[in-house]
Design an enzyme around this catalytic site. Sequence first.
Site, PDB file in Angstrom:
ATOM      1  N   SER A 135      -1.303   2.916 -19.185  1.00  0.00           N
ATOM      2  CA  SER A 135      -2.721   3.235 -18.963  1.00  0.00           C
ATOM      3  C   SER A 135      -3.130   4.599 -19.497  1.00  0.00           C
ATOM      4  O   SER A 135      -4.319   4.932 -19.475  1.00  0.00           O
ATOM      5  CB  SER A 135      -3.054   3.146 -17.470  1.00  0.00           C
ATOM      6  OG  SER A 135      -2.379   4.146 -16.746  1.00  0.00           O
ATOM      7  N   GLY A 182       0.816  -1.205   0.000  1.00  0.00           N
ATOM      8  CA  GLY A 182       0.000   0.000   0.000  1.00  0.00           C
ATOM      9  C   GLY A 182       0.847   1.251   0.000  1.00  0.00           C
ATOM     10  O   GLY A 182       2.045   1.209   0.306  1.00  0.00           O
ATOM     11  N   PRO A 183       0.252   2.393  -0.326  1.00  0.00           N
ATOM     12  CA  PRO A 183       0.979   3.668  -0.331  1.00  0.00           C
ATOM     13  C   PRO A 183       1.440   4.045   1.069  1.00  0.00           C
ATOM     14  O   PRO A 183       0.936   3.510   2.063  1.00  0.00           O
ATOM     15  CB  PRO A 183      -0.068   4.666  -0.858  1.00  0.00           C
ATOM     16  CG  PRO A 183      -1.137   3.833  -1.484  1.00  0.00           C
ATOM     17  CD  PRO A 183      -1.148   2.537  -0.742  1.00  0.00           C
ATOM     18  N   PRO A 184       2.381   4.987   1.170  1.00  0.00           N
ATOM     19  CA  PRO A 184       2.830   5.445   2.495  1.00  0.00           C
ATOM     20  C   PRO A 184       1.680   6.064   3.282  1.00  0.00           C
ATOM     21  O   PRO A 184       0.800   6.719   2.723  1.00  0.00           O
ATOM     22  CB  PRO A 184       3.894   6.503   2.155  1.00  0.00           C
ATOM     23  CG  PRO A 184       4.338   6.174   0.773  1.00  0.00           C
ATOM     24  CD  PRO A 184       3.153   5.610   0.075  1.00  0.00           C
ATOM     25  N   GLY A 185       1.697   5.844   4.589  1.00  0.00           N
ATOM     26  CA  GLY A 185       0.713   6.468   5.460  1.00  0.00           C
ATOM     27  C   GLY A 185      -0.612   5.757   5.553  1.00  0.00           C
ATOM     28  O   GLY A 185      -1.560   6.284   6.139  1.00  0.00           O
ATOM     29  N   THR A 186      -0.705   4.535   4.993  1.00  0.00           N
ATOM     30  CA  THR A 186      -1.984   3.813   5.033  1.00  0.00           C
ATOM     31  C   THR A 186      -2.068   2.829   6.193  1.00  0.00           C
ATOM     32  O   THR A 186      -3.044   2.084   6.296  1.00  0.00           O
ATOM     33  CB  THR A 186      -2.223   3.076   3.708  1.00  0.00           C
ATOM     34  OG1 THR A 186      -1.071   2.286   3.382  1.00  0.00           O
ATOM     35  CG2 THR A 186      -2.490   4.057   2.582  1.00  0.00           C
ATOM     36  N   GLY A 187      -1.044   2.777   7.043  1.00  0.00           N
ATOM     37  CA  GLY A 187      -1.149   1.985   8.272  1.00  0.00           C
ATOM     38  C   GLY A 187      -0.554   0.602   8.207  1.00  0.00           C
ATOM     39  O   GLY A 187      -0.952  -0.280   8.973  1.00  0.00           O
ATOM     40  N   LYS A 188       0.428   0.377   7.332  1.00  0.00           N
ATOM     41  CA  LYS A 188       1.020  -0.969   7.213  1.00  0.00           C
ATOM     42  C   LYS A 188       1.785  -1.338   8.479  1.00  0.00           C
ATOM     43  O   LYS A 188       1.609  -2.435   9.026  1.00  0.00           O
ATOM     44  CB  LYS A 188       1.954  -1.010   5.992  1.00  0.00           C
ATOM     45  CG  LYS A 188       1.247  -0.759   4.673  1.00  0.00           C
ATOM     46  CD  LYS A 188       2.179  -0.901   3.492  1.00  0.00           C
ATOM     47  CE  LYS A 188       3.278   0.131   3.477  1.00  0.00           C
ATOM     48  NZ  LYS A 188       2.795   1.518   3.335  1.00  0.00           N
ATOM     49  N   LYS A 216      -7.324   5.509  -8.564  1.00  0.00           N
ATOM     50  CA  LYS A 216      -7.511   6.514  -9.614  1.00  0.00           C
ATOM     51  C   LYS A 216      -8.841   7.246  -9.437  1.00  0.00           C
ATOM     52  O   LYS A 216      -8.935   8.463  -9.645  1.00  0.00           O
ATOM     53  CB  LYS A 216      -7.447   5.852 -10.984  1.00  0.00           C
ATOM     54  CG  LYS A 216      -6.061   5.337 -11.364  1.00  0.00           C
ATOM     55  CD  LYS A 216      -6.067   4.657 -12.721  1.00  0.00           C
ATOM     56  CE  LYS A 216      -4.663   4.186 -13.103  1.00  0.00           C
ATOM     57  NZ  LYS A 216      -4.619   3.527 -14.418  1.00  0.00           N
TER      58      LYS A 216
END
Length: 835
Positions: free
Chosen positions: A738, A412-418, A781
Amino acid sequence: MKKLPYIAIRNQLIAPYSTATVKIGRPNSLAAIQFAQTGFNGEIYIFYTKDNKMVDSIKKTSDLEEYGVKAKIKEIVEQGKLQNVVFEVEELVKVKEIYKELGKYSFTSDIFASVTEVEYSGNFDILSDYRSKAKMLIEKLSNLHDEIGSYIYGGRRGIKELEKAFSANTNISPLTHDSFNVDIWKIIDALTIEHSWKEYFAIINETNLEKNYELAINMLINAIKMGKLDEEVNSTMRGDLENQQRDFLLRERLRQIKKLLKDDEAGAKAIENMEDAEENARQYPDYVIEALKTEQNRLASMMPASPEANISKTYIDLITTLPWKKVSGELLDIDNVRKILDKHHYGLEKPKERILEFISVLTYTKKENEKNEYVPVKGEENRFIDKNLFVNKTGNFLKDRVNNIPILTLIGPPGTGKTTLAKSIAEALGRQFVKISLGGVKDESEIRGHRRTYVGALPGKIISGIKKAGVSNPVILLDEIDKMSSDFRGDPLSALLEVLDPEQNTNFQDHYLDLEYDLSKVLFIATANSFDSIPAPLYDRVEFLELSTYTLIEKTRIARTHLLSKILSLNALTEKQYQITDEVLAYIIKNYTRESGVRNLQRLLDSIARKIVVRILDKKVDKEFVIDKAIVREFLGPELYNEKGDETQPKAGVVNALAYTAYGGTSMTIEVTTFPTTAKGALNLTGQLKDVMRESATISLAYVRSNAEKFGIKDFDFENTSIHIHVPEGAIQKDGPSAGVTFTTAIISALSKKAVPNTIAMTGEITLRGKVLPIGGLKEKSLAASQIGIKTIFIPKDNEKNLIDVPEEVKKDIKFVPVEYYDEIFKYIFEAKNK
């Protein structure tokens, strides 16, 4: 007795009736020396600090030992800012009081003192007998020096001077004890190298000369015994040391030597503890005990101060501190797990569901396999010995069952709580948590350790993490696993594959440890930002769990339930002093952040809190403070982003595109312009486009040229016109297929001079036949599009099934148009508009 200047010393013993050299450097002591020379004929007192305190801490008389000595300055040798002062030491004195002033002399600190005379007692006849015995022992000690040349206490010179002094002083008056007192101190001064502070002050504080003489005679006897013992040791112990006293003295000498060398025999004690443990609760595998014995034998044959000995001690320390069979108890309670996950994380329903399944399997297999025998570790709460770990059969580690629970990788992207999600798993299970950062790791030895032949060798991150955890079943977070790389020093990922494979990690071997370690009880969780940079071999060993971008509602809820409470606590604010509505939170999220997670949102909310604290201290805020949009603009400045998107008039050749990166979804603009050129069919691409994206633009142009008549641009002069495609934010590299449909639309718009509405965006790969192929990251997106006010998005037909992942709040505001061929987009935008 008269008052004189004084100096205080520590860590140095000075015997009365001797010559001593003291290094002086402190201002108080230098002043006392100067006053003694100029006004007191060089006479001075020397005292000891109590309990070995620092000299500068002397504030009152009780900070000094009760007894000191009177001395006379004999010589001063300057050494930079220091002075080496040679004293002729006289009698023992008793401290009475210290002063700052003495007559016409004064100083800022107490450097003057008054003392009282020390009065001694003792039977003259007994003291005479003691003196005769001491004289005989001194002669014996002197002869021992002559015979074997043994180094005993004060050495040959000190003993010879002592012998000379006792021979010369034959006439002793029964009316005074002074001569006996001098004799005692000469003995002590000669043997001063090895006797302790305790013995020294025992003699100082004793005014009965008979007892003091007994102590001095015992010192002489011990010196003779030690001298004879040294003779036997130096001649390789030719005779058996059957005498109990000799044996004791030898062991005492060995203990003192080891104490000086700081060799505490840790390895030997560790082996003793291992072998004394009960068989069914032994923490260490048999092969570890054997390896430790071998290493301890190697250490015994080394010089204690050698570099090899230090390396060996470090290795022994690692073996003895690793947990091996020690594990922590687990809290396998599904309700508790669900409660902890909900407490620390809002949303993330799919990841939470998968984690609950993951822990459910752990719980169920634990109940079905209660063959594991756990023996409590004495003196350690919630620590057990797992007898099934390190079970050695025919040279291989075998277990009753294989740990086939997959290793989770949180994407997941940074800051999503991994990272916090991994911590929550450890908390829910009641296990120790260890984080290992792998970002930028290039050396295989970082994972597997360095061989001990190298200088500065250390164990790898895995073994070091287990040592830090103190148990063999921690939760280990392998952070940023996608940021590893390889070079000439090896491939760290290849070493990590062994760690992450349940079939292999039962006998993981660290190069430094050089012993097999069972990692089957470790719960590994990895994190990464995207799939693109994860090597193919890793896919076979881990299960991916995707954490997507947070929606506006989720970010608002997270800020309300998690971030604000933390910020209020850190800044010591109350809820009334930080009143903010969900509407204002949404305003900040839309107009001041563009992120997948909530890190920047937390920084902004914290910035507002700090400014409120400043106002409170300036008395501009009392008990309540309400944050509205005007306050936000005042504290955070003008809006950084426009939540309504580009409200300017649409322009031909400009189309909105959507992208999915390691940091979540984002929007970008494709710009196309044309101009005459002599180069036939020239195509210019700018904006840091990488190979795949450049090819996509080329395919789009080829598709447009081959269908020019259908698109109403058959009269366009492609041969004498240059087409320039630019993607803004040129400092950032861009790649991916894309944007194919967006390139196509922008080219048609530029060539036909027909503008595309700003509220339309599109995503999809295009082929030379105009087929629109599926893309990834539709949810991310869509969230990016909603932030800039997009109302219509064209997506590939094959991605229609992915709309189920798009939040309802986004689908409510955006119309999704699935297309299979580009013709459908063309008709919707250009032909429908003309109609």
